[in-house]
Design a protein around this motif. Sequence first.
Motif, PDB file in Angstrom:
ATOM      1  N   UNK A 257     -22.176   0.839 -35.371  1.00 15.63           N
ATOM      2  CA  UNK A 257     -23.424   1.469 -35.788  1.00 15.63           C
ATOM      3  C   UNK A 257     -24.024   2.317 -34.666  1.00 15.63           C
ATOM      4  N   UNK A 258     -24.720   3.364 -35.051  1.00 16.14           N
ATOM      5  CA  UNK A 258     -25.635   4.070 -34.152  1.00 16.14           C
ATOM      6  C   UNK A 258     -27.042   3.817 -34.670  1.00 16.14           C
ATOM      7  N   UNK A 259     -27.936   3.427 -33.777  1.00 16.70           N
ATOM      8  CA  UNK A 259     -29.346   3.258 -34.136  1.00 16.70           C
ATOM      9  C   UNK A 259     -30.151   4.289 -33.353  1.00 16.70           C
ATOM     10  N   UNK A 260     -30.808   5.197 -34.074  1.00 19.10           N
ATOM     11  CA  UNK A 260     -31.644   6.222 -33.443  1.00 19.10           C
ATOM     12  C   UNK A 260     -33.109   5.862 -33.666  1.00 19.10           C
ATOM     13  N   UNK A 273     -23.877  11.925 -31.498  1.00 19.04           N
ATOM     14  CA  UNK A 273     -23.475  11.293 -32.757  1.00 19.04           C
ATOM     15  C   UNK A 273     -22.315  12.064 -33.396  1.00 19.04           C
ATOM     16  N   UNK A 274     -22.405  13.386 -33.386  1.00 19.04           N
ATOM     17  CA  UNK A 274     -21.314  14.211 -33.916  1.00 19.04           C
ATOM     18  C   UNK A 274     -20.057  14.031 -33.075  1.00 19.04           C
ATOM     19  N   UNK A 275     -20.220  14.022 -31.757  1.00 16.38           N
ATOM     20  CA  UNK A 275     -19.065  13.865 -30.865  1.00 16.38           C
ATOM     21  C   UNK A 275     -18.377  12.528 -31.096  1.00 16.38           C
ATOM     22  N   UNK A 276     -19.158  11.482 -31.322  1.00 18.89           N
ATOM     23  CA  UNK A 276     -18.586  10.158 -31.547  1.00 18.89           C
ATOM     24  C   UNK A 276     -17.899  10.084 -32.908  1.00 18.89           C
ATOM     25  N   UNK A 277     -18.613  10.466 -33.949  1.00 17.56           N
ATOM     26  CA  UNK A 277     -18.088  10.312 -35.309  1.00 17.56           C
ATOM     27  C   UNK A 277     -16.839  11.156 -35.533  1.00 17.56           C
ATOM     28  N   UNK A 414     -21.303  -0.652 -30.328  1.00 18.34           N
ATOM     29  CA  UNK A 414     -22.535  -0.230 -30.996  1.00 18.34           C
ATOM     30  C   UNK A 414     -23.280   0.706 -30.052  1.00 18.34           C
ATOM     31  N   UNK A 415     -24.129   1.564 -30.632  1.00 18.32           N
ATOM     32  CA  UNK A 415     -24.824   2.565 -29.833  1.00 18.32           C
ATOM     33  C   UNK A 415     -26.289   2.621 -30.229  1.00 18.32           C
ATOM     34  N   UNK A 416     -27.134   2.827 -29.232  1.00 13.96           N
ATOM     35  CA  UNK A 416     -28.558   3.018 -29.507  1.00 13.96           C
ATOM     36  C   UNK A 416     -29.050   4.253 -28.759  1.00 13.96           C
ATOM     37  N   UNK A 417     -30.015   4.942 -29.377  1.00 12.14           N
ATOM     38  CA  UNK A 417     -30.640   6.092 -28.744  1.00 12.14           C
ATOM     39  C   UNK A 417     -32.135   5.839 -28.661  1.00 12.14           C
ATOM     40  N   UNK A 418     -32.609   5.784 -27.441  1.00  7.60           N
ATOM     41  CA  UNK A 418     -34.021   5.536 -27.168  1.00  7.60           C
ATOM     42  C   UNK A 418     -34.314   5.952 -25.740  1.00  7.60           C
TER      43      UNK A 418
END
Length: 482
Positions: A257-260, A273-277, A414-418
């Motif tokens: 998951x990515x949580x923004x 997110x684009x680079x990862x997906x 998992x990834x988070x953006x904050x």
Amino acid sequence: MISTLTKSIYINGEWLEVDESKTQTIYNPATLEPITDVAYGGKEETREAINAASNAFPAWSEMTGRQRSRILYKAAELMRKDAKRLGEILTKEQGKPLPEAVGEVKGAAGFLLWYAEEASRGYGEWIPSSVKTKRMLVVPKPIGVVGAITPWNFPSSMITRKLGPALAAGCTVVLKPSPETPLSAIEIVKIFEEAGMPPGVVNLITGDAQAIGEEMLTNKDVKLITFTGSTAVGKYLMREAADQVKKVSLELGGHAPIIAFEDANLEKTASLAIASKFRNNGQTCICANRLYVHESIADELTALLKEKLEAMKIGSGLEEGVELGPLISEKAVEKVEAHLADALEKGAEVVASGNEWDGDLKGYFCPPTIVKNATDDMVVMNEETFGPLFPIQTFTDEDEVIKKANNTDYGLAAYIFTENTARTLRVAEKLDYGMVGVNDVFPSVPEAPFGGIKQSGSGGKEGGHHGMDEFLEKKLISIAIN
């Protein structure tokens, strides 16, 4: 038209002749054109390779770490110097864009370099004794012959991430690459050969995956099987290895998951997110599989994602400027299409779909697609798609989104953006994953441990100094001195 038969079975320092009656054809997934034929080996060849590795083990394991490191240093240097040619081979057999392929080759060389440095650092331990007349030593010893089974999505770096630490630790190896992508493995073995690897230390078998795997599982000389691939195959290897209590090290599937969060940097989030997906067109175990976006930024972030996706060029990985290549097979395309159809049937809405590729290409191409209004009952929100389909779901509550992110049997990344430090630590600690990226979606580097929890992995980590642990047994030597 096929112009060559490529020797692809390497045992005890020799490339075996290819029997034309026992070959398989390797195709370019972008064009469906045949590249070459390789040998289709089985149990007999695998048994011979294991015997060679077993015979080579005493001399290789008794070398000093410094002696082994010189060969790994040389191999790393040769790989870096030849990165463009090796990248072209990788792109032809696997499909990813050439810049990605060259980057993978350089990363693969990085694993060899790291473990060349680690080869001399297999430290033991002196234990202070509670008994005055005893002295106790813990000595690391290489486990023995290793069966290494590697996947098609990263056909260079997954090999060196396994062979680097195994060889540095003093183990010998029988390598089975994916049937779809054996050509990169062949080139890597040639590099080891040129670097001065002694006969029998590294052996290569291509062909019948089931027969090769069964011989590795049942042959008592194989002490460890290290595998990267699907969770289903990983479970099979665990069950079959139990008969001999054979050690297995498994790096399996993911559902990252990515949580923004509402304070995320939108441009950074969208770009990463684009680079990862869409790295390797979604065919990576740690790529983003589902995107949870705080409702206050959902419209703006979705618009940025749409803009970036629609600017990406689709085509053969050897073409200038191509960012998205083909998938590996028709079955892979069908899986993405099924996940998309299920999502649309359950209320998802297409936000963006990539531009059409060159009409002359007949390969396994699939439109990269972003959908919004994703719900928890959609297949794409629960299963690893392994392709270019990116679902978006909004959220409002931190605890709620953590619960949703953790609601899976997978636990790789998992990834988070904050931009909030307190939230970074709080959320990262609560996510049930082996790796958590904060404003970062590329956690795999040679110096850091890589691996998952739950059904995403079993055994030790790959990468970093931790990567050698699986290939070493710890022996206690207790000495009475009176």
